[in-house]
Write a protein that holds these residues in place. Structure first.
Motif, PDB file in Angstrom:
ATOM      1  N   PRO A 250       4.413 -18.929  -4.977  1.00  0.00           N
ATOM      2  CA  PRO A 250       5.814 -18.483  -5.043  1.00  0.00           C
ATOM      3  C   PRO A 250       5.978 -17.095  -4.423  1.00  0.00           C
ATOM      4  CG  PRO A 250       5.071 -19.319  -7.184  1.00  0.00           C
ATOM      5  CD  PRO A 250       3.859 -19.240  -6.301  1.00  0.00           C
ATOM      6  N   SER A 251       7.060 -16.914  -3.690  1.00  0.00           N
ATOM      7  CA  SER A 251       7.242 -15.661  -2.952  1.00  0.00           C
ATOM      8  C   SER A 251       7.306 -14.448  -3.872  1.00  0.00           C
ATOM      9  CB  SER A 251       8.479 -15.734  -2.064  1.00  0.00           C
ATOM     10  OG  SER A 251       9.632 -15.898  -2.826  1.00  0.00           O
ATOM     11  N   TYR A 252       7.869 -14.597  -5.073  1.00  0.00           N
ATOM     12  CA  TYR A 252       7.942 -13.432  -5.967  1.00  0.00           C
ATOM     13  C   TYR A 252       6.556 -12.967  -6.405  1.00  0.00           C
ATOM     14  CZ  TYR A 252       7.298 -16.467 -10.069  1.00  0.00           C
ATOM     15  OH  TYR A 252       6.795 -17.343 -10.980  1.00  0.00           O
ATOM     16  N   ILE A 253       5.603 -13.897  -6.505  1.00  0.00           N
ATOM     17  CA  ILE A 253       4.233 -13.496  -6.855  1.00  0.00           C
ATOM     18  C   ILE A 253       3.578 -12.821  -5.656  1.00  0.00           C
ATOM     19  CG2 ILE A 253       1.939 -14.326  -7.506  1.00  0.00           C
ATOM     20  CD1 ILE A 253       3.270 -16.508  -9.138  1.00  0.00           C
ATOM     21  N   VAL A 254       3.782 -13.377  -4.477  1.00  0.00           N
ATOM     22  CA  VAL A 254       3.205 -12.792  -3.255  1.00  0.00           C
ATOM     23  C   VAL A 254       3.722 -11.369  -3.072  1.00  0.00           C
ATOM     24  CG1 VAL A 254       3.094 -12.960  -0.739  1.00  0.00           C
ATOM     25  CG2 VAL A 254       2.869 -15.025  -2.139  1.00  0.00           C
ATOM     26  N   VAL A 255       5.030 -11.176  -3.185  1.00  0.00           N
ATOM     27  CA  VAL A 255       5.630  -9.849  -3.014  1.00  0.00           C
ATOM     28  C   VAL A 255       5.078  -8.884  -4.052  1.00  0.00           C
ATOM     29  CG1 VAL A 255       7.796  -8.554  -3.181  1.00  0.00           C
ATOM     30  CG2 VAL A 255       7.716 -10.691  -1.887  1.00  0.00           C
ATOM     31  N   ASN A 256       5.007  -9.317  -5.300  1.00  0.00           N
ATOM     32  CA  ASN A 256       4.514  -8.447  -6.376  1.00  0.00           C
ATOM     33  C   ASN A 256       3.070  -8.022  -6.132  1.00  0.00           C
ATOM     34  OD1 ASN A 256       4.721  -7.153  -8.980  1.00  0.00           O
ATOM     35  ND2 ASN A 256       3.450  -8.804  -9.771  1.00  0.00           N
ATOM     36  N   VAL A 257       2.227  -8.969  -5.767  1.00  0.00           N
ATOM     37  CA  VAL A 257       0.807  -8.671  -5.556  1.00  0.00           C
ATOM     38  C   VAL A 257       0.614  -7.773  -4.336  1.00  0.00           C
ATOM     39  CG1 VAL A 257      -1.405  -9.713  -4.897  1.00  0.00           C
ATOM     40  CG2 VAL A 257      -0.068 -10.695  -6.766  1.00  0.00           C
ATOM     41  N   LEU A 258       1.243  -8.116  -3.216  1.00  0.00           N
ATOM     42  CA  LEU A 258       1.029  -7.336  -1.993  1.00  0.00           C
ATOM     43  C   LEU A 258       1.666  -5.947  -2.060  1.00  0.00           C
ATOM     44  CD1 LEU A 258       1.428 -10.038   0.794  1.00  0.00           C
ATOM     45  CD2 LEU A 258      -0.665  -9.177  -0.266  1.00  0.00           C
ATOM     46  N   ASN A 259       2.656  -5.766  -2.907  1.00  0.00           N
ATOM     47  CA  ASN A 259       3.296  -4.458  -3.028  1.00  0.00           C
ATOM     48  C   ASN A 259       2.652  -3.563  -4.084  1.00  0.00           C
ATOM     49  OD1 ASN A 259       5.182  -4.707  -0.970  1.00  0.00           O
ATOM     50  ND2 ASN A 259       6.612  -5.785  -2.299  1.00  0.00           N
ATOM     51  N   GLU A 260       1.655  -4.070  -4.766  1.00  0.00           N
ATOM     52  CA  GLU A 260       0.934  -3.268  -5.759  1.00  0.00           C
ATOM     53  C   GLU A 260      -0.091  -2.406  -5.020  1.00  0.00           C
ATOM     54  OE1 GLU A 260      -0.862  -1.289  -8.412  1.00  0.00           O
ATOM     55  OE2 GLU A 260       0.980  -2.365  -8.954  1.00  0.00           O
ATOM     56  N   ASP A 261       0.200  -1.111  -4.939  1.00  0.00           N
ATOM     57  CA  ASP A 261      -0.611  -0.194  -4.124  1.00  0.00           C
ATOM     58  C   ASP A 261      -2.088  -0.171  -4.516  1.00  0.00           C
ATOM     59  OD1 ASP A 261       1.474   0.586  -2.469  1.00  0.00           O
ATOM     60  OD2 ASP A 261       2.016   2.292  -3.728  1.00  0.00           O
ATOM     61  N   ASP A 262      -2.386  -0.068  -5.799  1.00  0.00           N
ATOM     62  CA  ASP A 262      -3.786  -0.002  -6.223  1.00  0.00           C
ATOM     63  C   ASP A 262      -4.548  -1.257  -5.812  1.00  0.00           C
ATOM     64  OD1 ASP A 262      -3.495   2.514  -7.331  1.00  0.00           O
ATOM     65  OD2 ASP A 262      -3.123   1.746  -9.356  1.00  0.00           O
ATOM     66  N   PHE A 263      -3.945  -2.415  -6.055  1.00  0.00           N
ATOM     67  CA  PHE A 263      -4.592  -3.669  -5.683  1.00  0.00           C
ATOM     68  C   PHE A 263      -4.815  -3.726  -4.168  1.00  0.00           C
ATOM     69  CE2 PHE A 263      -4.100  -7.932  -3.909  1.00  0.00           C
ATOM     70  CZ  PHE A 263      -5.219  -8.539  -4.444  1.00  0.00           C
ATOM     71  N   TRP A 264      -3.779  -3.392  -3.398  1.00  0.00           N
ATOM     72  CA  TRP A 264      -3.878  -3.477  -1.936  1.00  0.00           C
ATOM     73  C   TRP A 264      -4.983  -2.572  -1.400  1.00  0.00           C
ATOM     74  CZ3 TRP A 264      -2.840  -6.726   1.681  1.00  0.00           C
ATOM     75  CH2 TRP A 264      -2.758  -6.326   3.008  1.00  0.00           C
ATOM     76  N   LYS A 265      -5.000  -1.329  -1.848  1.00  0.00           N
ATOM     77  CA  LYS A 265      -6.008  -0.382  -1.361  1.00  0.00           C
ATOM     78  C   LYS A 265      -7.416  -0.809  -1.760  1.00  0.00           C
ATOM     79  CE  LYS A 265      -2.825   3.486  -1.304  1.00  0.00           C
ATOM     80  NZ  LYS A 265      -2.332   4.660  -2.023  1.00  0.00           N
ATOM     81  N   LEU A 266      -7.580  -1.254  -3.006  1.00  0.00           N
ATOM     82  CA  LEU A 266      -8.906  -1.700  -3.457  1.00  0.00           C
ATOM     83  C   LEU A 266      -9.348  -2.963  -2.723  1.00  0.00           C
ATOM     84  CD1 LEU A 266      -8.587  -1.078  -7.289  1.00  0.00           C
ATOM     85  CD2 LEU A 266     -10.248  -0.013  -5.745  1.00  0.00           C
ATOM     86  N   THR A 267      -8.425  -3.851  -2.471  1.00  0.00           N
ATOM     87  CA  THR A 267      -8.763  -5.086  -1.754  1.00  0.00           C
ATOM     88  C   THR A 267      -9.201  -4.773  -0.326  1.00  0.00           C
ATOM     89  OG1 THR A 267      -7.204  -6.326  -3.105  1.00  0.00           O
ATOM     90  CG2 THR A 267      -7.944  -7.376  -1.083  1.00  0.00           C
ATOM     91  N   LEU A 268      -8.487  -3.875   0.329  1.00  0.00           N
ATOM     92  CA  LEU A 268      -8.902  -3.462   1.677  1.00  0.00           C
ATOM     93  C   LEU A 268     -10.292  -2.806   1.633  1.00  0.00           C
ATOM     94  CD1 LEU A 268      -5.576  -1.996   3.083  1.00  0.00           C
ATOM     95  CD2 LEU A 268      -6.720  -4.089   3.828  1.00  0.00           C
ATOM     96  N   LYS A 269     -10.507  -1.975   0.643  1.00  0.00           N
ATOM     97  CA  LYS A 269     -11.790  -1.271   0.515  1.00  0.00           C
ATOM     98  C   LYS A 269     -12.931  -2.262   0.288  1.00  0.00           C
ATOM     99  CE  LYS A 269     -14.057   2.167  -2.394  1.00  0.00           C
ATOM    100  NZ  LYS A 269     -13.906   3.020  -3.580  1.00  0.00           N
ATOM    101  N   VAL A 270     -12.749  -3.188  -0.630  1.00  0.00           N
ATOM    102  CA  VAL A 270     -13.806  -4.132  -0.985  1.00  0.00           C
ATOM    103  C   VAL A 270     -14.013  -5.195   0.101  1.00  0.00           C
ATOM    104  CG1 VAL A 270     -14.491  -5.892  -2.660  1.00  0.00           C
ATOM    105  CG2 VAL A 270     -13.497  -3.758  -3.451  1.00  0.00           C
ATOM    106  N   SER A 271     -12.926  -5.700   0.660  1.00  0.00           N
ATOM    107  CA  SER A 271     -13.047  -6.793   1.627  1.00  0.00           C
ATOM    108  C   SER A 271     -13.386  -6.336   3.037  1.00  0.00           C
ATOM    109  CB  SER A 271     -11.764  -7.633   1.654  1.00  0.00           C
ATOM    110  OG  SER A 271     -10.698  -6.879   2.187  1.00  0.00           O
ATOM    111  N   ARG A 272     -12.930  -5.154   3.412  1.00  0.00           N
ATOM    112  CA  ARG A 272     -13.099  -4.691   4.790  1.00  0.00           C
ATOM    113  C   ARG A 272     -13.926  -3.422   4.904  1.00  0.00           C
ATOM    114  NH1 ARG A 272     -10.583  -8.137   8.211  1.00  0.00           N
ATOM    115  NH2 ARG A 272     -10.595  -6.594   9.831  1.00  0.00           N
ATOM    116  N   GLY A 273     -14.357  -2.882   3.759  1.00  0.00           N
ATOM    117  CA  GLY A 273     -15.192  -1.689   3.787  1.00  0.00           C
ATOM    118  C   GLY A 273     -14.454  -0.430   4.155  1.00  0.00           C
ATOM    119  N   LEU A 274     -13.161  -0.358   3.852  1.00  0.00           N
ATOM    120  CA  LEU A 274     -12.374   0.835   4.202  1.00  0.00           C
ATOM    121  C   LEU A 274     -12.323   1.813   3.057  1.00  0.00           C
ATOM    122  CD1 LEU A 274      -9.429  -0.999   5.938  1.00  0.00           C
ATOM    123  CD2 LEU A 274     -11.330   0.146   7.012  1.00  0.00           C
TER     124      LEU A 274
END
Length: 87
Positions: A63-87
């Motif tokens: 559902p789009s509301y879940i996608v928007v909520n998850v992708l707009n969560e700054d802590d999750f996004w930054k940690l996911t980039l760090k863990v998945s891409r080594g940033l």
């Protein structure tokens, strides 16, 4: 990875659909891990056509509301980039 799991737990606890939220978080992680991103700066800032296409692809399965909520969560996004891409 422990921090990432904590961020996922927080999103899951705050969600009205915790299982779908957890599945989406894992999907975002896996997709980012194997994606080839041309304009990394824009994508990491959640901008540009690559990010929009990524979002639309996720919205095909969640559902789009879940996608928007998850992708707009700054802590999750930054940690996911760090863990998945080594940033």
């Amino acid at each position: 990875m422990e921090e990432w799991n904590k961020a996922v737990r927080i999103l899951k606890d705050e969600s009205v659909e915790p299982n779908k939220t957890a599945q989406l978080c894992e999907r975002v992680f896996q997709d980012l891990k194997r994606m080839k991103i041309k304009d990394k700066k824009k994508f990491y800032e959640r901008l540009g056509p690559e990010f929009e296409n990524f979002t639309l692809k996720l919205e095909e399965d969640y559902p789009s509301y879940i996608v928007v909520n998850v992708l707009n969560e700054d802590d999750f996004w930054k940690l996911t980039l760090k863990v998945s891409r080594g940033l």
